[in-house]
Write a protein that holds these residues in place. Structure first.
Motif, PDB file in Angstrom:
ATOM      1  N   LEU A 226     -29.909 -10.074 -14.374  1.00  8.40           N
ATOM      2  CA  LEU A 226     -30.050  -8.660 -14.717  1.00  8.40           C
ATOM      3  C   LEU A 226     -29.506  -7.888 -13.526  1.00  8.40           C
ATOM      4  O   LEU A 226     -30.054  -7.971 -12.421  1.00  8.40           O
ATOM      5  N   LEU A 227     -28.420  -7.139 -13.738  1.00  9.22           N
ATOM      6  CA  LEU A 227     -27.732  -6.486 -12.630  1.00  9.22           C
ATOM      7  C   LEU A 227     -27.821  -4.972 -12.763  1.00  9.22           C
ATOM      8  O   LEU A 227     -27.591  -4.411 -13.835  1.00  9.22           O
ATOM      9  N   HIS A 228     -28.158  -4.304 -11.641  1.00  8.88           N
ATOM     10  CA  HIS A 228     -28.284  -2.858 -11.602  1.00  8.88           C
ATOM     11  C   HIS A 228     -27.236  -2.263 -10.658  1.00  8.88           C
ATOM     12  O   HIS A 228     -27.080  -2.730  -9.515  1.00  8.88           O
ATOM     13  N   PHE A 229     -26.538  -1.211 -11.123  1.00 10.00           N
ATOM     14  CA  PHE A 229     -25.513  -0.542 -10.322  1.00 10.00           C
ATOM     15  C   PHE A 229     -25.692   0.979 -10.403  1.00 10.00           C
ATOM     16  O   PHE A 229     -26.059   1.513 -11.456  1.00 10.00           O
ATOM     17  N   GLY A 230     -25.394   1.664  -9.299  1.00  7.53           N
ATOM     18  CA  GLY A 230     -25.326   3.112  -9.304  1.00  7.53           C
ATOM     19  C   GLY A 230     -23.900   3.563  -9.541  1.00  7.53           C
ATOM     20  O   GLY A 230     -22.967   3.052  -8.908  1.00  7.53           O
ATOM     21  N   GLU A 231     -23.710   4.500 -10.426  1.00  3.20           N
ATOM     22  CA  GLU A 231     -22.363   4.914 -10.811  1.00  3.20           C
ATOM     23  C   GLU A 231     -21.530   5.404  -9.628  1.00  3.20           C
ATOM     24  O   GLU A 231     -20.314   5.211  -9.589  1.00  3.20           O
ATOM     25  N   LEU A 232     -22.160   6.026  -8.634  1.00  2.42           N
ATOM     26  CA  LEU A 232     -21.435   6.604  -7.506  1.00  2.42           C
ATOM     27  C   LEU A 232     -21.193   5.596  -6.380  1.00  2.42           C
ATOM     28  O   LEU A 232     -20.586   5.934  -5.370  1.00  2.42           O
ATOM     29  N   ASP A 233     -21.638   4.369  -6.558  1.00  2.00           N
ATOM     30  CA  ASP A 233     -21.543   3.335  -5.526  1.00  2.00           C
ATOM     31  C   ASP A 233     -20.188   2.618  -5.634  1.00  2.00           C
ATOM     32  O   ASP A 233     -20.107   1.468  -6.056  1.00  2.00           O
ATOM     33  N   LYS A 234     -19.143   3.298  -5.243  1.00  3.10           N
ATOM     34  CA  LYS A 234     -17.795   2.774  -5.432  1.00  3.10           C
ATOM     35  C   LYS A 234     -17.572   1.472  -4.671  1.00  3.10           C
ATOM     36  O   LYS A 234     -16.847   0.584  -5.130  1.00  3.10           O
ATOM     37  N   HIS A 250     -17.266 -17.986 -18.228  1.00  5.62           N
ATOM     38  CA  HIS A 250     -18.103 -19.184 -18.161  1.00  5.62           C
ATOM     39  C   HIS A 250     -19.340 -19.090 -19.049  1.00  5.62           C
ATOM     40  O   HIS A 250     -20.246 -19.924 -18.930  1.00  5.62           O
ATOM     41  N   SER A 251     -19.374 -18.081 -19.913  1.00  8.57           N
ATOM     42  CA  SER A 251     -20.460 -17.914 -20.898  1.00  8.57           C
ATOM     43  C   SER A 251     -21.834 -17.874 -20.241  1.00  8.57           C
ATOM     44  O   SER A 251     -22.793 -18.506 -20.706  1.00  8.57           O
ATOM     45  N   LYS A 252     -21.927 -17.109 -19.152  1.00  5.54           N
ATOM     46  CA  LYS A 252     -23.193 -16.973 -18.449  1.00  5.54           C
ATOM     47  C   LYS A 252     -24.049 -15.878 -19.097  1.00  5.54           C
ATOM     48  O   LYS A 252     -23.537 -14.915 -19.668  1.00  5.54           O
ATOM     49  N   GLN A 253     -25.358 -16.050 -18.977  1.00  2.64           N
ATOM     50  CA  GLN A 253     -26.299 -15.094 -19.556  1.00  2.64           C
ATOM     51  C   GLN A 253     -26.523 -13.956 -18.557  1.00  2.64           C
ATOM     52  O   GLN A 253     -27.046 -14.182 -17.465  1.00  2.64           O
ATOM     53  N   TYR A 254     -26.135 -12.752 -18.942  1.00  5.14           N
ATOM     54  CA  TYR A 254     -26.306 -11.628 -18.030  1.00  5.14           C
ATOM     55  C   TYR A 254     -26.487 -10.334 -18.807  1.00  5.14           C
ATOM     56  O   TYR A 254     -26.090 -10.211 -19.974  1.00  5.14           O
ATOM     57  N   GLU A 255     -27.111  -9.376 -18.141  1.00  2.37           N
ATOM     58  CA  GLU A 255     -27.278  -8.022 -18.658  1.00  2.37           C
ATOM     59  C   GLU A 255     -27.038  -7.084 -17.486  1.00  2.37           C
ATOM     60  O   GLU A 255     -27.601  -7.283 -16.402  1.00  2.37           O
ATOM     61  N   ALA A 256     -26.184  -6.085 -17.666  1.00  2.00           N
ATOM     62  CA  ALA A 256     -25.841  -5.179 -16.576  1.00  2.00           C
ATOM     63  C   ALA A 256     -26.055  -3.736 -16.998  1.00  2.00           C
ATOM     64  O   ALA A 256     -25.813  -3.365 -18.152  1.00  2.00           O
ATOM     65  N   HIS A 257     -26.521  -2.928 -16.036  1.00  2.00           N
ATOM     66  CA  HIS A 257     -26.770  -1.516 -16.298  1.00  2.00           C
ATOM     67  C   HIS A 257     -26.132  -0.676 -15.191  1.00  2.00           C
ATOM     68  O   HIS A 257     -26.320  -0.956 -14.005  1.00  2.00           O
TER      69      HIS A 257
END
Length: 295
Positions: A226-234, A250-257
């Protein structure tokens, strides 16, 4: 002194602080560049005070919270021949074994904010361990500036081994079910990604705005992400497209926001980069993810 509000500060100031906090600017350069924004009634001391962390007033879960048993322990990091200090926390009313969460600090050691985050994880019904990678150098020295200087003296791959050892410590702890995940912030986000690469037994990984592993390492990942990113974090976000492509390949299980209008460090409530709505949502998603993957 003029009261400073977040909306009064230009994005360039937050970007400048990010450069300073990640060792791309020395303090003298940071102060010189920051002084250019001390206009319109703002003074350099007031601007500096506003943008630097405020640990004293921002603690959400105190060390002596009666709902928790929270204590510093030491564990062995066998590959490095080191003993590492960490904050171990769990609910006082737990009658059964609990899933474990390794909580990984930023690039300045185990400061009061990350201790607080580790206690929040424990209150959510987990046994958490927040190691201090600065232990071999005397531990977190009391200020982030000094902490960053110390952490620069350690090899990051050696620190990775210390956090892998924290996973193993929790995995074998008598109060842990053996299901263990990791959550980390900034440097800790990179550690979380790399633990997913290096630890086949890892059950879940949650990197907050963390640098990515090399594309050819992604095939080794077994844990759901589960990956979290800030939009302004270039700076961090520029590596995400390649990472995501490798995860898909590689068909890895992930969710990103990606959190709109959020800066790097948006979850850290001790600095003005904090985004309350994004932080709340990201943490709710994190706990729900751990409940799904670790129970």
């Amino acid at each position: 002194m003029k009261e400073i509000r977040k909306e009064d500060i230009s994005q360039e100031v937050f970007d400048l602080y990010d450069d300073y906090a990640h060792n791309r600017l020395e303090r003298r350069q940071f102060m010189e560049k920051l002084s250019a924004y001390a206009v319109g009634g703002l003074t350099l001391p007031s601007l500096l005070s506003f943008i630097m962390p405020n640990y004293r007033d921002k603690v959400q879960v105190r060390q002596d919270d009666p709902r928790l048993k929270s204590e510093f322990i030491e564990y062995e990091s066998p590959k490095g021949g080191r003993t590492i200090k960490g904050l171990l926390s769990k609910p006082t009313n737990a009658s059964n074994k609990l899933p474990g969460i390794v909580v990984v600090h930023e690039n300045r050691g185990l400061n009061p904010h990350i201790e607080d985050v580790a206690r929040r994880a424990a209150l959510a019904g987990f046994i958490s361990l927040a190691p201090d990678a600065l232990t071999p150098l005397g531990g977190y020295p009391g200020t982030d500036d000094e902490g960053r200087e110390l952490q620069r003296k350690r090899d990051r791959d050696e620190m990775l081994e210390d956090f892998i050892a924290a996973h193993d410590y929790l995995n074998e702890h008598p109060d842990c079910t053996g299901k263990v995940g990791v959550v980390g912030f900034c440097f800790g986000g990179w550690i979380s990604n790399m633990m997913a690469v290096r630890v086949p037994e890892l059950d879940a990984a949650v990197p907050f705005y963390g640098s990515q592993p090399e594309a050819d390492e992604v095939s080794q990942i077994q844990a759901p992400l589960l990956l979290h990113f800030g939009e302004l974090d270039k700076r961090v976000n520029e590596g995400w497209p390649e990472y995501e492509a490798a995860l898909k390949k590689h068909s890895k299980q992930y969710e990103a926001h990606m959190y709109a209008d959020a800066n790097h460090g948006f979850h850290n409530d001790t600095t003005p980069r904090y985004d309350p709505e994004a932080a709340k949502l990201a943490w709710e998603r994190t706990i729900a993810f751990f409940n799904e993957k670790l129970r």
